[in-house]
Design a protein around this motif. Structure first.
Motif, PDB file in Angstrom:
ATOM      1  N   ASN A 163      -7.216   7.785  -5.859  1.00 31.41           N
ATOM      2  CA  ASN A 163      -6.620   6.449  -5.847  1.00 31.41           C
ATOM      3  C   ASN A 163      -7.722   5.401  -5.864  1.00 31.41           C
ATOM      4  O   ASN A 163      -8.630   5.439  -5.024  1.00 31.41           O
ATOM      5  N   PHE A 164      -7.650   4.488  -6.812  1.00 38.07           N
ATOM      6  CA  PHE A 164      -8.553   3.344  -6.801  1.00 38.07           C
ATOM      7  C   PHE A 164      -8.271   2.512  -5.553  1.00 38.07           C
ATOM      8  O   PHE A 164      -7.170   2.543  -5.007  1.00 38.07           O
ATOM      9  N   PRO A 165      -9.238   1.750  -5.081  1.00 32.74           N
ATOM     10  CA  PRO A 165      -9.033   0.943  -3.872  1.00 32.74           C
ATOM     11  C   PRO A 165      -7.925  -0.094  -4.063  1.00 32.74           C
ATOM     12  O   PRO A 165      -7.731  -0.628  -5.158  1.00 32.74           O
ATOM     13  N   VAL A 166      -7.213  -0.369  -2.974  1.00 31.42           N
ATOM     14  CA  VAL A 166      -6.199  -1.438  -3.003  1.00 31.42           C
ATOM     15  C   VAL A 166      -6.879  -2.786  -2.829  1.00 31.42           C
ATOM     16  O   VAL A 166      -7.907  -2.897  -2.157  1.00 31.42           O
ATOM     17  N   PRO A 168      10.426  -2.989   8.108  1.00 30.01           N
ATOM     18  CA  PRO A 168       9.071  -3.488   8.367  1.00 30.01           C
ATOM     19  C   PRO A 168       8.341  -3.991   7.118  1.00 30.01           C
ATOM     20  O   PRO A 168       7.206  -4.420   7.209  1.00 30.01           O
ATOM     21  N   VAL A 169       9.026  -3.921   5.962  1.00 30.37           N
ATOM     22  CA  VAL A 169       8.352  -4.284   4.711  1.00 30.37           C
ATOM     23  C   VAL A 169       7.904  -5.737   4.733  1.00 30.37           C
ATOM     24  O   VAL A 169       6.812  -6.073   4.270  1.00 30.37           O
ATOM     25  N   SER A 170       8.742  -6.617   5.283  1.00 33.69           N
ATOM     26  CA  SER A 170       8.390  -8.036   5.322  1.00 33.69           C
ATOM     27  C   SER A 170       7.064  -8.261   6.049  1.00 33.69           C
ATOM     28  O   SER A 170       6.171  -8.960   5.536  1.00 33.69           O
ATOM     29  N   SER A 171       6.911  -7.666   7.219  1.00 31.20           N
ATOM     30  CA  SER A 171       5.669  -7.830   7.980  1.00 31.20           C
ATOM     31  C   SER A 171       4.483  -7.197   7.265  1.00 31.20           C
ATOM     32  O   SER A 171       3.363  -7.734   7.279  1.00 31.20           O
ATOM     33  N   GLN A 172       4.726  -6.064   6.606  1.00 35.51           N
ATOM     34  CA  GLN A 172       3.646  -5.417   5.859  1.00 35.51           C
ATOM     35  C   GLN A 172       3.191  -6.300   4.699  1.00 35.51           C
ATOM     36  O   GLN A 172       1.988  -6.402   4.417  1.00 35.51           O
ATOM     37  N   MET A 173       4.136  -6.950   4.045  1.00 32.76           N
ATOM     38  CA  MET A 173       3.780  -7.838   2.938  1.00 32.76           C
ATOM     39  C   MET A 173       2.981  -9.039   3.432  1.00 32.76           C
ATOM     40  O   MET A 173       2.004  -9.453   2.796  1.00 32.76           O
ATOM     41  N   LYS A 174       3.391  -9.604   4.556  1.00 31.31           N
ATOM     42  CA  LYS A 174       2.645 -10.733   5.121  1.00 31.31           C
ATOM     43  C   LYS A 174       1.222 -10.314   5.469  1.00 31.31           C
ATOM     44  O   LYS A 174       0.255 -11.041   5.194  1.00 31.31           O
ATOM     45  N   GLY A 181      -4.740  -9.897   3.723  1.00 30.31           N
ATOM     46  CA  GLY A 181      -5.938  -9.105   3.471  1.00 30.31           C
ATOM     47  C   GLY A 181      -5.994  -7.758   4.138  1.00 30.31           C
ATOM     48  O   GLY A 181      -7.015  -7.056   4.036  1.00 30.31           O
ATOM     49  N   SER A 182      -4.931  -7.323   4.818  1.00 28.89           N
ATOM     50  CA  SER A 182      -4.946  -6.037   5.506  1.00 28.89           C
ATOM     51  C   SER A 182      -4.847  -4.881   4.517  1.00 28.89           C
ATOM     52  O   SER A 182      -3.795  -4.694   3.874  1.00 28.89           O
ATOM     53  N   THR A 183      -5.917  -4.089   4.411  1.00 34.24           N
ATOM     54  CA  THR A 183      -5.869  -2.930   3.516  1.00 34.24           C
ATOM     55  C   THR A 183      -4.930  -1.861   4.046  1.00 34.24           C
ATOM     56  O   THR A 183      -4.321  -1.114   3.272  1.00 34.24           O
ATOM     57  N   ASP A 184      -4.796  -1.774   5.370  1.00 34.39           N
ATOM     58  CA  ASP A 184      -3.869  -0.808   5.948  1.00 34.39           C
ATOM     59  C   ASP A 184      -2.440  -1.125   5.513  1.00 34.39           C
ATOM     60  O   ASP A 184      -1.679  -0.219   5.126  1.00 34.39           O
ATOM     61  N   LEU A 192       2.352  -0.189   1.875  1.00 38.95           N
ATOM     62  CA  LEU A 192       3.224  -0.665   0.801  1.00 38.95           C
ATOM     63  C   LEU A 192       3.068   0.192  -0.444  1.00 38.95           C
ATOM     64  O   LEU A 192       4.051   0.549  -1.104  1.00 38.95           O
ATOM     65  N   SER A 193       1.832   0.530  -0.770  1.00 38.04           N
ATOM     66  CA  SER A 193       1.546   1.340  -1.952  1.00 38.04           C
ATOM     67  C   SER A 193       2.192   2.712  -1.855  1.00 38.04           C
ATOM     68  O   SER A 193       2.736   3.236  -2.833  1.00 38.04           O
ATOM     69  N   ALA A 194       2.142   3.303  -0.656  1.00 37.53           N
ATOM     70  CA  ALA A 194       2.710   4.643  -0.464  1.00 37.53           C
ATOM     71  C   ALA A 194       4.223   4.644  -0.583  1.00 37.53           C
ATOM     72  O   ALA A 194       4.834   5.662  -0.944  1.00 37.53           O
ATOM     73  N   GLY A 195       4.848   3.502  -0.307  1.00 37.00           N
ATOM     74  CA  GLY A 195       6.300   3.448  -0.305  1.00 37.00           C
ATOM     75  C   GLY A 195       6.934   2.967  -1.590  1.00 37.00           C
ATOM     76  O   GLY A 195       8.163   2.967  -1.712  1.00 37.00           O
ATOM     77  N   SER A 196       6.125   2.537  -2.567  1.00 40.97           N
ATOM     78  CA  SER A 196       6.690   1.952  -3.784  1.00 40.97           C
ATOM     79  C   SER A 196       5.765   2.155  -4.964  1.00 40.97           C
ATOM     80  O   SER A 196       4.600   1.752  -4.923  1.00 40.97           O
ATOM     81  N   THR A 197       6.293   2.767  -6.018  1.00 43.01           N
ATOM     82  CA  THR A 197       5.508   2.942  -7.242  1.00 43.01           C
ATOM     83  C   THR A 197       5.094   1.596  -7.815  1.00 43.01           C
ATOM     84  O   THR A 197       3.962   1.418  -8.280  1.00 43.01           O
ATOM     85  N   GLN A 198       6.003   0.625  -7.764  1.00 36.97           N
ATOM     86  CA  GLN A 198       5.708  -0.690  -8.317  1.00 36.97           C
ATOM     87  C   GLN A 198       4.619  -1.384  -7.517  1.00 36.97           C
ATOM     88  O   GLN A 198       3.686  -1.970  -8.076  1.00 36.97           O
TER      89      GLN A 198
END
Length: 463
Positions: free
Chosen positions: A258-261, A281-287, A292-295, A300-306
């Motif tokens: 995986n290339f870096p996020v 929890p998606v809303s808080s993860q998006m915020k 700048g949170s890579t975690d 988010l990346s793990a939960g959605s192909t898009q």
């Protein structure tokens, strides 16, 4: 006082116009016109490799002439006789620079044997229009032309010229790409303050409209050939060093990498806006990701192909070849790897990463085409104000959100040439079948998109 009354009357007129459009489909006359143009374009085979765009360009030109557009304002021209574009100019007062309305006439190939219906007939079934190009990109092409004719019939006088360009070979690029050719040879025909294009559509989830996306930037494409050569030999005497196996091992390593996020100006804005309408929890993860949170980005990346494709460069094997006989060890094995690269990442960084991941000097990696990354378009306040206002009027509660698309459009070339380009359609899609079998778009969604674009262009072309 008189000026105040005039301003009020103008505002009231605009409000009534928008209110009418927000609760109805186009008037029957223009619904039929849009349908007829759409049907005509779908039923002309403009496939990138096996078809031709010229008959479609000529059909559009003839229709416009029949509507009273001056022949001098309609140009059918292009890089090859079978790869023509059509460009038409609708004159305004000239107070501001023109607005370019772009769509492409060519489509991806479609085999009748692959489809459950003829891909080059417009089929209406179960509330959908089916056919190759119904969404990519003959919907927008038909809408631009139908709305331009409507403006003329209604006597609309914009404060800038409106230029519609329907072009060739967006799907495959190459020497006949209409936008590239026009920029190089006839920029005056399409030069504009900014452009509206494909690449932004309405996003739906579980049948519910979520966001009306406005494409502000896009990834760029890199294609690489991975190849292993071997001396071969008789298949009855296998050896450990097999070209196919060595290539396969390299591809497996690539599949696990995986290339870096990361985010950029556009994807940060996208995440901030989407966070307003997503559940926890998606809303808080998006915020957190926007901050700048890579975690948070990784979650988010793990939960959605898009979202995975939004937050990182991706590379995937798309084609394989190898061997020359059933009873011989392979002398050559090869694969094509298609990368969709974040605009901030340089081509040489991608190549260096691929070599590091493959980690085998016997696997050669060759860049198969020139690559070009374009700058993002600025976040125009007038565009986003208009898009947001009309979106909320037509679909209350739905937001107009800036996005970076993972695919590729001709907006890349326009942005690089200094013409900011925005992908926006107002057509909501819950089952994206572009380039695939039984491509389709909802009938009501198509007509609502025509109303949205009709209002949007009017808003952007009058003070």
């Amino acid at each position: 006082m008189l000026m105040k009354h005039l301003l009020y009357a103008s505002a009231l007129s605009a409000f009534l116009s928008l209110s009418a459009s927000s609760i109805t489909l186009p008037p029957p006359e223009y619904q039929k016109l849009t349908h007829d143009i759409y049907k005509q374009l779908i039923e002309i085979n403009t496939s990138y490799s096996t078809g031709a765009t010229t008959p479609a360009a000529q059909a559009v030109a003839e229709r416009l002439k029949a509507e009273g557009f001056q022949a001098s304002d309609i140009q059918v021209l292009g890089a090859a006789p079978h790869k023509m574009n059509v460009v038409v100019r609708y004159h305004g007062t000239g107070q501001r620079k023109p607005l370019l309305l772009l769509a492409h006439l060519d489509v991806v190939e479609a085999k009748r044997s692959d489809w459950s219906m003829d891909p080059f007939l417009l089929t209406e079934k179960d509330g959908f229009f089916y056919g190759r190009g119904t969404i990519d990109d003959k919907a927008q092409a038909a809408i631009w032309i139908a709305n331009l004719i409507r403006y003329k019939r209604e006597g609309f006088k914009p404060d800038r010229d409106l230029i519609v360009a329907l072009t060739a070979d967006e799907e495959g690029g190459g020497p006949y790409n209409g936008v590239v050719w026009l920029l190089k040879n006839h920029r005056d025909l399409i030069d504009a303050e900014f452009c509206l294009n494909e690449g932004g559509w309405g996003y739906m989830a579980d049948g519910k409209r979520v966001s009306n996306n406005v494409q502000v930037s896009e990834k760029y494409v890199g294609n690489y050939r991975l190849e292993v050569k071997n001396k071969g030999g008789h298949s009855s005497l296998p050896v450990p060093d097999n070209a196919i196996y060595r290539l396969a091992e390299a591809l497996v390593r690539l599949s696990k990498y995986n290339f870096p996020v990361q985010t950029n100006e556009v994807t940060k804005a996208f995440l901030e806006q989407m966070a307003k309408i997503q559940p926890e929890p998606v809303s808080s993860q998006m915020k957190a990701a926007a901050a700048g949170s890579t975690d948070a980005m990784e979650k988010l990346s793990a939960g959605s192909t898009q979202l995975n494709a939004t937050l990182r460069t991706t590379c995937v094997a798309t084609m394989l070849d190898g061997g020359h006989a059933l009873n011989a060890l392979p002398q050559t094995a090869g694969a094509m790897v298609n990368c969709r690269i974040l605009p901030e990442m340089k081509p040489e960084e991608v190549l260096a990463t691929l070599k590091k991941v493959v980690a085998d000097e016997q696997v050669s990696i060759t860049v198969t085409q020139d690559m070009e990354a374009g700058p993002p378009s600025p976040m125009r306040p007038d565009l986003f104000r208009a898009a947001s206002r009309i979106t909320d009027s037509m679909w209350p509660g739905v937001l107009a959100i800036p996005t970076m698309v993972m695919g590729a459009t001709d907006g890349l070339y326009l942005r690089s040439a200094g013409i900011p380009t925005y992908g926006i359609q107002g057509i909501f899609i819950d089952d994206f079948r572009a380039h695939g079998r039984d491509e389709r778009v909802g009938i009501n969604d198509f007509y609502e998109g025509s109303v949205f674009l009709y209002e949007l262009v009017k808003s952007l072309a009058q003070n």
